[in-house]
Design an enzyme around this catalytic site. Structure first.
Site, short mmCIF file in Angstrom:
data_model
loop_
_atom_site.label_atom_id
_atom_site.label_comp_id
_atom_site.label_asym_id
_atom_site.label_seq_id
_atom_site.Cartn_x
_atom_site.Cartn_y
_atom_site.Cartn_z
N ASP A 33 14.58 42.41 -50.41
CA ASP A 33 13.49 42.08 -51.34
C ASP A 33 12.22 42.04 -50.51
O ASP A 33 12.26 41.55 -49.37
CB ASP A 33 13.76 40.70 -51.98
CG ASP A 33 12.98 40.51 -53.28
OD1 ASP A 33 11.75 40.61 -53.25
OD2 ASP A 33 13.62 40.23 -54.31
N ASN A 34 11.10 42.55 -51.04
CA ASN A 34 9.86 42.42 -50.26
C ASN A 34 9.10 41.16 -50.65
O ASN A 34 8.01 40.90 -50.14
CB ASN A 34 8.97 43.67 -50.41
CG ASN A 34 8.35 43.79 -51.79
OD1 ASN A 34 8.71 43.05 -52.69
ND2 ASN A 34 7.43 44.72 -51.94
N ALA A 115 18.63 49.07 -62.79
CA ALA A 115 18.14 48.16 -63.83
C ALA A 115 16.98 48.83 -64.56
O ALA A 115 15.86 48.84 -64.07
CB ALA A 115 17.69 46.85 -63.19
N TYR A 146 4.60 50.36 -65.69
CA TYR A 146 5.98 49.88 -65.73
C TYR A 146 6.86 50.85 -66.51
O TYR A 146 7.90 51.31 -66.02
CB TYR A 146 6.01 48.49 -66.38
CG TYR A 146 7.36 47.82 -66.38
CD1 TYR A 146 7.95 47.39 -65.19
CD2 TYR A 146 8.05 47.58 -67.57
CE1 TYR A 146 9.18 46.75 -65.19
CE2 TYR A 146 9.28 46.95 -67.57
CZ TYR A 146 9.85 46.53 -66.38
OH TYR A 146 11.06 45.90 -66.39
N TYR A 160 20.37 62.64 -59.67
CA TYR A 160 21.35 62.39 -58.59
C TYR A 160 22.77 62.42 -59.13
O TYR A 160 23.70 62.80 -58.43
CB TYR A 160 21.05 61.06 -57.86
CG TYR A 160 20.13 61.27 -56.68
CD1 TYR A 160 18.77 61.51 -56.88
CD2 TYR A 160 20.63 61.29 -55.37
CE1 TYR A 160 17.93 61.74 -55.80
CE2 TYR A 160 19.79 61.53 -54.29
CZ TYR A 160 18.45 61.75 -54.51
OH TYR A 160 17.61 61.99 -53.44
N THR A 176 15.28 38.80 -71.21
CA THR A 176 16.31 37.91 -70.67
C THR A 176 15.63 36.66 -70.12
O THR A 176 14.48 36.72 -69.67
CB THR A 176 17.08 38.63 -69.55
OG1 THR A 176 17.60 39.86 -70.08
CG2 THR A 176 18.24 37.80 -69.03
N HIS A 182 10.53 32.96 -63.42
CA HIS A 182 9.43 32.32 -62.70
C HIS A 182 8.54 31.53 -63.65
O HIS A 182 8.08 32.05 -64.66
CB HIS A 182 8.61 33.37 -61.95
CG HIS A 182 7.84 32.78 -60.83
ND1 HIS A 182 6.70 32.06 -61.04
CD2 HIS A 182 8.08 32.73 -59.51
CE1 HIS A 182 6.25 31.61 -59.88
NE2 HIS A 182 7.07 32.01 -58.93
#
Ligand code: UDP
Length: 314
Positions: A33-34, A115, A146, A160, A176, A182
């Site tokens: 994760d960044n 996802a 997005y 792929y 969800t 957050h």
């Protein structure tokens, strides 16, 4: 058989719940994760878990986690205020980042789940949305960073699958909620819960007549895992088909929190979808999956989390 699994976005809301679930089943997890929107606090409880390792990195730069059996690509800003703030990063993670993780799966012969999102349907003209609906997306509106990133990701995943034979899966995730959503990322459930617990007015955008269908996080993770074990490469909706107006959602939050907060009406964001509700017939038939937790039950299960956040940030 236990697996070594790569989870991108592991410190995010869904990534951290997925990581917990994989660890509880005995698998080993490499989390990356960044931390641009993820929160290290979401995985702090795993500090002494031997089967979990964490690397802070941006998946837009190629990397190799070593041999893995499965890749769950969960990395992306996901709440509207965050992806509007991080527009270019959102487009990059949903294009370059997705391809980098697909290359890892191809190299190691790993399964792959991406996802994706109900935002692929945009401001849907069909209701409820089935996987066969191609969507109504504004390619240059504010949400396009997005929506188009996620649509591009789906195309890349299918390429792929078709050209490189990777065992891929696409989950279209609907709204969800649950613990670790957050508290200040601007989503409707977190906003309403925090406002209710602080005695502030609940901010209804527009008239509150737009609808959403809210899935509790445990139900969603169960659906994702079932899909990951299936042989279905085409998109599958996972969400809760119980549809609520935003006003009904506010009412449910007031009831569960026992709050006396007032409602206040603000302007509706541009391109805010009017109705959103998954048709989950495919998930029911293919995976034997359907959500079990009602909105009020899920809000009750989330109450302690939001109370602790309301206390800290009071
Ligand atoms: N919303 C609202 N008040 C808020 C936050 C959101 O009325 O404080 C509305 C928003 O306009 C949208 C819905 O709730 O119609 C869900 O918004 P969210 O940002 O949670 O997710 P979205 O489904 O738009 O990605």
């Amino acid at each position: 058989m236990t697996m070594r699994v790569l989870v991108t976005g592991a410190a995010g809301f869904l990534g951290s719940h997925l990581t917990d679930r994989l660890l509880s089943e005995g698998h080993s997890v490499v989390g990356v994760d960044n931390l641009s929107t993820g929160d290290a606090e979401n995985i702090a409880h795993l500090a002494n878990q031997e089967r979990f390792s964490f690397e802070q990195r941006d998946i837009c730069k190629p990397f190799d986690p070593g041999p893995v059996d499965y890749v769950f690509n969960m990395a992306s800003p996901a709440s509207p205020p965050e992806y509007l703030r991080l527009g270019i990063e959102t487009l990059r993670v949903g294009s370059i980042g997705t391809e980098n993780t697909l290359q890892i799966a191809a190299r190691h012969g790993a399964g792959f789940l991406h996802a994706s999102t109900s935002e692929c349907y945009g401001d849907a003209l069909e209701h409820p949305q089935t996987e066969n609906y191609w969507g109504n997306v504004n390619p240059v509106g504010p949400r396009s960073v997005y929506d188009e990133a996620k649509r591009f990701s789906e195309a890349m995943v299918m390429a792929y699958h078709r050209s490189r034979g990777v065992n891929t899966h696409l989950v279209r995730i609907f709204n969800t909620y649950g613990p670790r959503l957050h508290p200040s990322d601007g989503r409707v459930i977190s906003n309403f819960m925090m406002q209710a617990l602080r005695g502030q007015p609940l901010t209804i955008y527009g008239e509150g007549s737009q609808t959403r269908s809210f899935c509790y996080v445990d139900d969603l993770i169960e659906g994702i895992l079932r899909l990951s074990r299936s042989s279905e490469p085409m998109p599958v909706n996972i969400g809760n088909p119980d549809e609520f107006t935003i006003l009904e959602c506010a009412q449910a939050v007031l009831e569960v929190t026992g709050s006396k907060s007032a409602l206040t009406f603000e302007s509706l964001p541009q391109d805010d979808p009017a109705r959103r509700c998954p048709d989950i017939s495919k998930a029911r038939a293919l995976l034997g999956w359907e959500p079990r937790i009602t909105l009020k039950e899920g809000l009750r299960k989330s109450l302690d989390f939001f109370k602790s956040k309301a206390a800290v940030h009071a």
